[in-house]
Design a protein around this motif. Sequence first.
Motif, PDB file in Angstrom:
ATOM      1  N   LEU A 565       0.814  -1.215   0.000  1.00 33.55           N
ATOM      2  CA  LEU A 565       0.000   0.000   0.000  1.00 33.55           C
ATOM      3  C   LEU A 565       0.850   1.268   0.000  1.00 33.55           C
ATOM      4  CD1 LEU A 565      -2.710  -1.009   2.632  1.00 33.55           C
ATOM      5  CD2 LEU A 565      -2.921  -1.024   0.152  1.00 33.55           C
ATOM      6  N   GLY A 566       2.180   1.149   0.072  1.00 32.97           N
ATOM      7  CA  GLY A 566       3.041   2.320   0.162  1.00 32.97           C
ATOM      8  C   GLY A 566       3.017   3.173  -1.088  1.00 32.97           C
ATOM      9  N   LEU A 567       3.489   2.618  -2.220  1.00 32.96           N
ATOM     10  CA  LEU A 567       3.511   3.387  -3.466  1.00 32.96           C
ATOM     11  C   LEU A 567       2.108   3.711  -3.976  1.00 32.96           C
ATOM     12  CD1 LEU A 567       6.532   1.835  -5.391  1.00 32.96           C
ATOM     13  CD2 LEU A 567       6.399   4.022  -4.213  1.00 32.96           C
ATOM     14  N   PRO A 568       1.110   2.803  -3.835  1.00 33.54           N
ATOM     15  CA  PRO A 568      -0.249   3.209  -4.213  1.00 33.54           C
ATOM     16  C   PRO A 568      -0.733   4.433  -3.431  1.00 33.54           C
ATOM     17  CG  PRO A 568      -0.133   0.828  -4.064  1.00 33.54           C
ATOM     18  CD  PRO A 568       1.187   1.351  -3.579  1.00 33.54           C
ATOM     19  N   GLN A 569      -0.364   4.545  -2.141  1.00 33.09           N
ATOM     20  CA  GLN A 569      -0.740   5.734  -1.376  1.00 33.09           C
ATOM     21  C   GLN A 569      -0.083   6.982  -1.968  1.00 33.09           C
ATOM     22  OE1 GLN A 569       1.558   7.573   0.781  1.00 33.09           O
ATOM     23  NE2 GLN A 569      -0.042   9.053   1.295  1.00 33.09           N
ATOM     24  N   VAL A 570       1.179   6.851  -2.395  1.00 31.37           N
ATOM     25  CA  VAL A 570       1.883   7.980  -3.011  1.00 31.37           C
ATOM     26  C   VAL A 570       1.167   8.422  -4.288  1.00 31.37           C
ATOM     27  CG1 VAL A 570       4.052   8.727  -4.061  1.00 31.37           C
ATOM     28  CG2 VAL A 570       4.094   7.258  -2.031  1.00 31.37           C
ATOM     29  N   PHE A 571       0.804   7.430  -5.113  1.00 32.70           N
ATOM     30  CA  PHE A 571       0.135   7.738  -6.382  1.00 32.70           C
ATOM     31  C   PHE A 571      -1.234   8.370  -6.134  1.00 32.70           C
ATOM     32  CE2 PHE A 571      -2.426   6.529 -10.107  1.00 32.70           C
ATOM     33  CZ  PHE A 571      -1.644   7.088 -11.102  1.00 32.70           C
ATOM     34  N   ALA A 572      -1.997   7.790  -5.168  1.00 31.29           N
ATOM     35  CA  ALA A 572      -3.326   8.323  -4.870  1.00 31.29           C
ATOM     36  C   ALA A 572      -3.232   9.733  -4.286  1.00 31.29           C
ATOM     37  CB  ALA A 572      -4.048   7.391  -3.895  1.00 31.29           C
ATOM     38  N   PHE A 573      -2.241   9.985  -3.432  1.00 31.92           N
ATOM     39  CA  PHE A 573      -2.078  11.312  -2.848  1.00 31.92           C
ATOM     40  C   PHE A 573      -1.798  12.350  -3.931  1.00 31.92           C
ATOM     41  CE2 PHE A 573       1.524  14.133  -1.756  1.00 31.92           C
ATOM     42  CZ  PHE A 573       0.802  15.108  -1.094  1.00 31.92           C
ATOM     43  N   CYS A 574      -0.893  12.035  -4.867  1.00 32.01           N
ATOM     44  CA  CYS A 574      -0.553  12.999  -5.923  1.00 32.01           C
ATOM     45  C   CYS A 574      -1.752  13.297  -6.812  1.00 32.01           C
ATOM     46  CB  CYS A 574       0.620  12.478  -6.753  1.00 32.01           C
ATOM     47  SG  CYS A 574       2.190  12.455  -5.863  1.00 32.01           S
ATOM     48  N   GLU A 575      -2.480  12.241  -7.209  1.00 34.63           N
ATOM     49  CA  GLU A 575      -3.642  12.468  -8.063  1.00 34.63           C
ATOM     50  C   GLU A 575      -4.729  13.221  -7.298  1.00 34.63           C
ATOM     51  OE1 GLU A 575      -5.092   9.035 -10.101  1.00 34.63           O
ATOM     52  OE2 GLU A 575      -3.680   9.404 -11.740  1.00 34.63           O
ATOM     53  N   GLY A 576      -4.908  12.886  -5.996  1.00 39.74           N
ATOM     54  CA  GLY A 576      -5.892  13.599  -5.203  1.00 39.74           C
ATOM     55  C   GLY A 576      -5.544  15.060  -5.022  1.00 39.74           C
ATOM     56  N   SER A 577      -4.277  15.395  -5.087  1.00 40.37           N
ATOM     57  CA  SER A 577      -3.828  16.784  -4.957  1.00 40.37           C
ATOM     58  C   SER A 577      -3.826  17.510  -6.291  1.00 40.37           C
ATOM     59  CB  SER A 577      -2.415  16.819  -4.347  1.00 40.37           C
ATOM     60  OG  SER A 577      -2.390  16.184  -3.082  1.00 40.37           O
ATOM     61  N   GLY A 578      -4.220  16.820  -7.362  1.00 39.99           N
ATOM     62  CA  GLY A 578      -4.230  17.449  -8.676  1.00 39.99           C
ATOM     63  C   GLY A 578      -2.947  17.289  -9.447  1.00 39.99           C
ATOM     64  N   GLY A 579      -2.083  16.381  -8.999  1.00 40.29           N
ATOM     65  CA  GLY A 579      -0.802  16.188  -9.671  1.00 40.29           C
ATOM     66  C   GLY A 579      -0.635  14.788 -10.205  1.00 40.29           C
ATOM     67  N   LEU A 580       0.602  14.270 -10.118  1.00 37.90           N
ATOM     68  CA  LEU A 580       0.923  12.979 -10.729  1.00 37.90           C
ATOM     69  C   LEU A 580       2.181  12.434 -10.072  1.00 37.90           C
ATOM     70  CD1 LEU A 580       0.328  11.001 -13.136  1.00 37.90           C
ATOM     71  CD2 LEU A 580       1.965  12.332 -14.464  1.00 37.90           C
ATOM     72  N   ALA A 581       2.263  11.112  -9.994  1.00 39.58           N
ATOM     73  CA  ALA A 581       3.472  10.437  -9.534  1.00 39.58           C
ATOM     74  C   ALA A 581       4.008   9.564 -10.664  1.00 39.58           C
ATOM     75  CB  ALA A 581       3.187   9.580  -8.297  1.00 39.58           C
ATOM     76  N   ALA A 582       5.331   9.478 -10.796  1.00 40.97           N
ATOM     77  CA  ALA A 582       5.963   8.683 -11.846  1.00 40.97           C
ATOM     78  C   ALA A 582       7.218   8.029 -11.284  1.00 40.97           C
ATOM     79  CB  ALA A 582       6.310   9.539 -13.063  1.00 40.97           C
ATOM     80  N   ILE A 583       7.607   6.906 -11.897  1.00 42.33           N
ATOM     81  CA  ILE A 583       8.783   6.158 -11.450  1.00 42.33           C
ATOM     82  C   ILE A 583       9.670   5.881 -12.657  1.00 42.33           C
ATOM     83  CG2 ILE A 583       9.629   3.992 -10.473  1.00 42.33           C
ATOM     84  CD1 ILE A 583       7.271   3.769  -8.788  1.00 42.33           C
ATOM     85  N   ASP A 584      10.979   6.073 -12.457  1.00 41.21           N
ATOM     86  CA  ASP A 584      11.992   5.615 -13.402  1.00 41.21           C
ATOM     87  C   ASP A 584      12.920   4.682 -12.648  1.00 41.21           C
ATOM     88  OD1 ASP A 584      11.214   6.816 -15.703  1.00 41.21           O
ATOM     89  OD2 ASP A 584      12.354   8.642 -15.380  1.00 41.21           O
ATOM     90  N   SER A 585      13.194   3.517 -13.204  1.00 38.41           N
ATOM     91  CA  SER A 585      14.080   2.578 -12.524  1.00 38.41           C
ATOM     92  C   SER A 585      14.602   1.567 -13.532  1.00 38.41           C
ATOM     93  CB  SER A 585      13.333   1.851 -11.390  1.00 38.41           C
ATOM     94  OG  SER A 585      14.216   1.013 -10.677  1.00 38.41           O
ATOM     95  N   ALA A 586      15.778   1.037 -13.237  1.00 37.44           N
ATOM     96  CA  ALA A 586      16.380  -0.023 -14.041  1.00 37.44           C
ATOM     97  C   ALA A 586      17.310  -0.817 -13.135  1.00 37.44           C
ATOM     98  CB  ALA A 586      17.152   0.552 -15.237  1.00 37.44           C
ATOM     99  N   ILE A 587      17.500  -2.078 -13.490  1.00 40.30           N
ATOM    100  CA  ILE A 587      18.361  -2.937 -12.685  1.00 40.30           C
ATOM    101  C   ILE A 587      19.768  -2.332 -12.616  1.00 40.30           C
ATOM    102  CG2 ILE A 587      19.422  -5.206 -12.516  1.00 40.30           C
ATOM    103  CD1 ILE A 587      16.527  -5.238 -11.802  1.00 40.30           C
ATOM    104  N   GLY A 588      20.261  -2.138 -11.395  1.00 43.22           N
ATOM    105  CA  GLY A 588      21.601  -1.608 -11.187  1.00 43.22           C
ATOM    106  C   GLY A 588      21.716  -0.101 -11.294  1.00 43.22           C
ATOM    107  N   ALA A 589      20.620   0.596 -11.622  1.00 46.86           N
ATOM    108  CA  ALA A 589      20.687   2.049 -11.817  1.00 46.86           C
ATOM    109  C   ALA A 589      19.882   2.814 -10.783  1.00 46.86           C
ATOM    110  CB  ALA A 589      20.194   2.420 -13.222  1.00 46.86           C
ATOM    111  N   GLY A 590      19.382   2.144  -9.749  1.00 46.97           N
ATOM    112  CA  GLY A 590      18.621   2.833  -8.719  1.00 46.97           C
ATOM    113  C   GLY A 590      17.207   3.154  -9.175  1.00 46.97           C
ATOM    114  N   THR A 591      16.483   3.862  -8.320  1.00 48.90           N
ATOM    115  CA  THR A 591      15.083   4.193  -8.568  1.00 48.90           C
ATOM    116  C   THR A 591      14.864   5.670  -8.281  1.00 48.90           C
ATOM    117  OG1 THR A 591      14.360   1.963  -7.963  1.00 48.90           O
ATOM    118  CG2 THR A 591      12.688   3.695  -7.937  1.00 48.90           C
TER     119      THR A 591
END
Length: 764
Positions: A565-591
């Motif tokens: 429920l951690g990242l879904p809460q982040v996504f829901a909070f951003c959309e509820g605030s009128g914004g957006l959440a996004a993720i970039d990640s790759a193996i060995g390159a961090g998140t």
Amino acid sequence: MTSDRVDSARAGRLSRRPAREQDDASFPTVPEQNFQVRRITLIALLVAAIVLPFVYVAAMAFADLRSREADATDLALRTVRVAEEHALKVFDMNETLNSRIVELTDGLDDDGIRAREHTIHDKLRTMGGGYPQVASVSIFGQQGALLVSSRLYPSPENSVGQRDDFVGIRDGNVLERVSKVMTGHVSGEQVFNMGVERQAPNGSFAGVVSIALRPSYFDAFYRELLGSSDATPIIMSLVRTDGAVLAHYPRGPREPTALASDSPFAEALRQGQRSGVVRMRSSFAGGNLIVAFRHVGSYPVYVLCGYRTSAIWAAWYKHLSVLVLSMFTPSIALWCVIWLSLRRLGAEEEAWQRWQAEASMRRSIESAYRQSRKMEALGRLVGSVAHDFNNLLMILSANVQIVRRRGVGGLERELSAMERALKSGQSLTRQLLGVARKQPLRTETLSLERWLPSCRELLRASLGAKVSLVINSGVDTWPVRVDVAELELALINVAVNARDAMANGGRFTVRASNVVFRHEDGFPLTGEFVQLSLEDTGGGMAPDVLARAFEPLFTTKPKGMGTGLGLPQVFAFCEGSGGLAAIDSAIGAGTSVRLYLPRASTEPHTAGPAEALATESGVPQGLRVLLVEDNEEVAAGTEALLQMMGHQVTCVFNADTALHVLDDARAKRASTGEPLPFDLVLSDIHMPGKMNGIDLAEAVLRFDPQLPVILVTGYAEELDRARHANVRVLSKPFDIGLLEQLLETIQHDAVQTNNDAATHPADT
């Protein structure tokens, strides 16, 4: 810079959307007659090329010129990449050397450094003496006085307190970390300085550590890179972001000091480009140039490689003369036809790629719509579960308070454990409601620039001892309007995930910056936003995990370690605030998790001190409360608590019955003149029957606006409507102490009203 963020953010958002396979036959195909037209065109061009040789000459000359320009551009790009890597290594080494010197003087004030001048001088000479690019290493005091120099001992009396680089570093100007070229007071030669700030133990400015670098070192490297011939068509420069030239090769009679502020290169810098190619005219190069440039790491320095167009034109004229002599050769005509056909094929390939991109975008939109429907259904399910769970928590909380108020001995340990479990349950319910988009948001205008530093201890506790924390709250960051508690929870959720991804330690970076999205950027949002970047140096996510990162209840952690429920809460909070959440990640390159929060229309304000409530001694009997609650266990616990607080309680189980009771009391008051038997209505909102709690509150206020009403709910949409009804609202699960405080306020107001009525009966 903005376009880079837009592209990466779009990739992060779309990466979690499952692609749907579609039959290629459903899309239009290229008409067959187009190929026939192409063949006819090529034959006609072949005939025209044979008949009109000059057409072929012009076409070949044009192709040759473009090819030479492309080769020159490619050579400039490859050369500037090598020069950028060299400059980055030099500056990184200097950065490391500066850090070592700062550590060497850690905890020492100006007097302490002077007292150890001989020892520090020897160490500085040892550190900087082995590098040909280093002219000297110096340590300056808080007011700019030279304390220690690697070249001279004892150090001469000298001050740089008014010099631009010292003032800039003291004021936090990143540009002045690398100074302009000057004649060094200590070294006596042309140098430019690379400096860092020294800080006192209390974090204040204590002085500067500066390394003087020789521009001639870079000139020598460029000469070796380009060859020793003075006839080379390539020039190399090392410049600051403000256009000041630090090093230049080949040297000429007119040594450049700065690039023109209206040059195409300066315009590219104003647009935030970190690398690219521009065409410009240079007065000190004696003509037009194709200039490739690259930004050197995070330093305010660019490397430029310019290719003289005069050299391109000279080679092109030579080749053109040969072409004209052999223009009647049939092979030349054939080459022109092939070149034209390749141009045509290139255009077709570009058109095909555009069509493919449009088809892919259509599939993404359809996939996003299906994902939205799935999340909506899951949200309804999660919200229903959270509502029932809220009632269970209210029952447990009420009964714990009853036991405490009855003073049952020997159960303190057990009651404390139950209260801790209640807090965990409330946190889980808050996350569930957040994922379901039903969590009430208590928004306020917030300045991230002032708020983020206060979260340092909270984030350190979430990250653990092995992970280092870096917070960059930005400069002049726009205010945002958010629920501070939800934003804090979002930061904690991301920090906990980062900690688990960096089991062996790492770095967690928080950055805030302003960003503007336009419609043509292709980003899902438009307008002004504050980007909050949360980056870790962990192992990163596999593509299949990244695609489901925001999916509720999905987790890769071991059993018992995560709820999903951690990242879904982040996504829901951003959309509820009128914004957006996004993720970039790759193996060995961090998140990298990026939160886009819309800019607030008002500035944050500091609330004044709250007015203390006047306490009344000798308050009469408690309030007469009409309790409306459909859950029998919740009603029983709340009724018992209210009675223990000294209030009289009448309990009904839905809004329809409550309104009937109030109507009867109102009719009785009209006939007998007796006052209403209730001082307060305490009602849930979500109940069976024709009416809900908000309908009941609106009906009560219509016939008696003075009768206080308190509504209780756990749903955000109900909470917003309840606030518009001008009644007091409590969001589930709430602290019993908060309800008691509210009742005391209402009781105090009632006593004050009665006292006023007794004092001024005529007004009544």
